[in-house]
Write an enzyme that holds these catalytic residues in place. Structure first.
Site, PDB file in Angstrom:
ATOM      1  NE  ARG A   1      19.533 -11.382  23.202  1.00 16.07           N
ATOM      2  CZ  ARG A   1      19.274 -10.238  23.842  1.00 16.07           C
ATOM      3  NH1 ARG A   1      20.252  -9.387  24.126  1.00 16.07           N
ATOM      4  NH2 ARG A   1      18.039  -9.950  24.191  1.00 16.07           N
TER       5      ARG A   1
ATOM      6  CE1 TYR B   1      31.092 -23.056   2.011  1.00 13.39           C
ATOM      7  CE2 TYR B   1      30.314 -21.167   3.254  1.00 13.39           C
ATOM      8  CZ  TYR B   1      30.170 -22.475   2.859  1.00 13.39           C
ATOM      9  OH  TYR B   1      29.125 -23.200   3.328  1.00 13.39           O
TER      10      TYR B   1
ATOM     11  CG  ASP C   1      36.639 -19.376   6.355  1.00 15.55           C
ATOM     12  OD1 ASP C   1      37.069 -20.320   7.048  1.00 15.55           O
ATOM     13  OD2 ASP C   1      35.520 -19.393   5.793  1.00 15.55           O
TER      14      ASP C   1
ATOM     15  CE  LYS D   1      31.516 -26.939   6.688  1.00 16.89           C
ATOM     16  NZ  LYS D   1      31.952 -25.698   6.057  1.00 16.89           N
TER      17      LYS D   1
HETATM   18  C1  LIG Z   1      31.280 -24.644   5.522  1.00 22.92           C
HETATM   19  C2  LIG Z   1      32.128 -23.458   5.449  1.00 22.92           C
HETATM   20  C3  LIG Z   1      31.685 -22.225   5.944  1.00 22.92           C
HETATM   21  C4  LIG Z   1      30.301 -22.025   6.482  1.00 22.92           C
HETATM   22  O1  LIG Z   1      30.066 -22.737   7.648  1.00 22.92           O
HETATM   23  P1  LIG Z   1      28.598 -23.233   8.069  1.00 22.92           P
HETATM   24  O2  LIG Z   1      28.834 -23.693   9.450  1.00 22.92           O
HETATM   25  O3  LIG Z   1      28.224 -24.303   7.102  1.00 22.92           O
HETATM   26  O4  LIG Z   1      27.692 -22.046   7.989  1.00 22.92           O
HETATM   27  C5  LIG Z   1      32.562 -21.162   5.912  1.00 22.92           C
HETATM   28  N1  LIG Z   1      33.796 -21.281   5.396  1.00 22.92           N
HETATM   29  C6  LIG Z   1      34.250 -22.443   4.903  1.00 22.92           C
HETATM   30  C7  LIG Z   1      35.627 -22.504   4.350  1.00 22.92           C
HETATM   31  C8  LIG Z   1      33.432 -23.560   4.906  1.00 22.92           C
HETATM   32  O5  LIG Z   1      33.875 -24.716   4.390  1.00 22.92           O
END
Ligand SMILES: *Cc1c(COP(=O)(O)O)cnc(C)c1O
Length: 397
Positions: free
Chosen positions: A61, A114, A186, A211
């Site tokens: 872990r 988001y 983010d 992404k």
């Molecule tokens: C997709 C996304 C997330 C979440 O990510 P996941 O890997 O799908 O959980 C968070 N912030 C933004 C800006 C996103 O586009």
């Protein structure tokens, strides 16, 4: 303002960093890539070793040489003191927020955030006695006027990944300086190649690695990087919650990082070309892309970003649902789907006015978000041109 503890950006050069950081061929029989380590139990040869807590890998872990390599690449890119991995971007966001919030605290969140981040705050965090308040994404230094005695975190997403307002990260973090408040950003859209929030004064930077880092639409991954101030609580929370990323997903994310610079350059150029093209199409009301000089936050973009991402939105005149369907149902190259960051182009109709609570969404009309992939540009344009024609025909325009 950059912290004095901030490391200089990319001493080795970013492309060298992405190709060489986080791997040690000599430790893996000379093979270029660190292999997938599958492991729960680590064997200790002696009682001395068992009791030696300086040994880095003591249990699965706590990570493996592969996950450490990935964390190191991201820490270097973000200029962070350290990074932890999570099984998705949302898990990264929840880990980060739980690392700096307790019962009775308040978090301020940009209204352009988001939607699942908003859902997390309004459900789980609310249940734990943590309240959330949403603010105008363009608030800037005025944030100082809305903090309360219980505000312990400010959550930014710049640009908002649906509506593309930027936040003035330096103005916000300067206004909060000296307060016991953690600023989280983010940074999934820009990636550290095009924006480095810690150098702009933030404490924690989060990625949906799903992404751009992964880049191929085949892995869920999240990362949280922190400066020296925020890292101890982040690490403790990450460990206590038992958050880990899977070996295979860590491998594929590491592989994605190796080509991040070339992919981002290509996504940037293609998205800008398509955004400019859409802007010139008759009937398109607005193109929401920070690199366009028409964007209201373009000056901020030029100051704080060195490039733009794959994702932007455009707005078409109000029309019934049938027109939206006429547009998207018969597209041949643009897939309709959530997520983004892969090699394939995507489109998503969305309704920001249904999500906002602090400042109403003012663009009348239907919003479509686009992720520009690597198909032929002319094919992408003709696919959209045909879609626009169907939309206007169905609208009676
Ligand atoms: C997709 C996304 C997330 C979440 O990510 P996941 O890997 O799908 O959980 C968070 N912030 C933004 C800006 C996103 O586009």
């Amino acid at each position: 303002m950059p912290n004095s503890s901030e490391k200089p950006p990319f001493p080795a050069g970013i492309e060298t960093l992405l190709t060489h950081a986080g791997r040690k061929p000599a430790q893996h029989a000379g093979f270029v890539n660190t292999p997938v380590y599958r492991g729960s139990t680590v064997i200790f040869e002696t009682l001395d070793a068992l009791e030696d807590h300086t040994i880095r890998y003591r249990y699965g872990r706590q990570g493996t040489p592969l996950t450490t390599g990935l964390e190191d690449i991201i820490s270097e890119l973000e200029g962070a003191e350290g990074t932890v991995l999570a099984p998705s971007g949302v898990a990264a966001i929840s880990t980060a927020l739980l690392s700096c919030l307790s019962a009775g605290d308040e978090v301020l969140i940009t209204d352009s955030v988001y939607q699942p981040t908003r859902d997390l705050a309004d459900s789980v965090l609310a249940r734990l006695g943590i309240s959330a308040r949403y603010f105008d994404p363009r608030i800037g230094a005025e944030i100082a006027n809305i903090v309360s005695d219980t505000t312990r975190a400010v959550f930014l997403e710049s640009p908002g990944s649906l509506t593309f307002e930027l936040q003035d990260i330096p103005a916000i973090t300067n206004a909060l300086r000296g307060m016991d408040i953690v600023t989280l950003v983010d940074n999934s859209w820009a990636t550290p190649l095009f924006c480095r929030p810690l150098a702009l004064g933030a404490d924690i930077v989060i990625h949906s690695g799903t992404k751009m880092f992964v880049g191929h639409s085949d892995v869920m991954m999240g990362t949280v990087s922190a400066n020296a101030r925020a890292l101890p609580d982040l690490k403790k929370t990450h460990r206590s919650l038992g958050i880990t990323a899977s070996p295979d997903d860590s491998y594929l994310t590491t592989r994605g990082m190796r080509t991040l610079a070339v992919r981002m350059a290509e996504h940037r150029d293609r998205a800008m070309e398509l955004a400019g093209w859409l802007d010139a199409q008759e009937g398109v009301l607005a193109v929401l892309h920070p690199a366009l000089s028409s964007h209201p936050d373009h000056a901020l973009f030029k100051r704080d970003f060195s490039g733009s991402g794959s994702l932007f939105s455009f707005v078409l005149p109000p029309a019934p649902r049938a027109a939206i369907a006429a547009f998207v149902d018969d597209l041949t190259l643009f897939g309709m789907g959530y997520s983004w960051g892969g090699f394939e182009s995507l489109i998503l109709p969305a309704k920001p006015d249904k999500i906002r609570t602090a400042v109403p969404w003012r663009e009348a009309g239907n919003l479509f978000r686009i992720h520009v992939g690597f198909e032929d540009m002319e094919g992408l344009k003709s696919d959209l041109a045909a879609g626009l024609a169907r939309y206007f025909k169905a609208t009676g325009m």
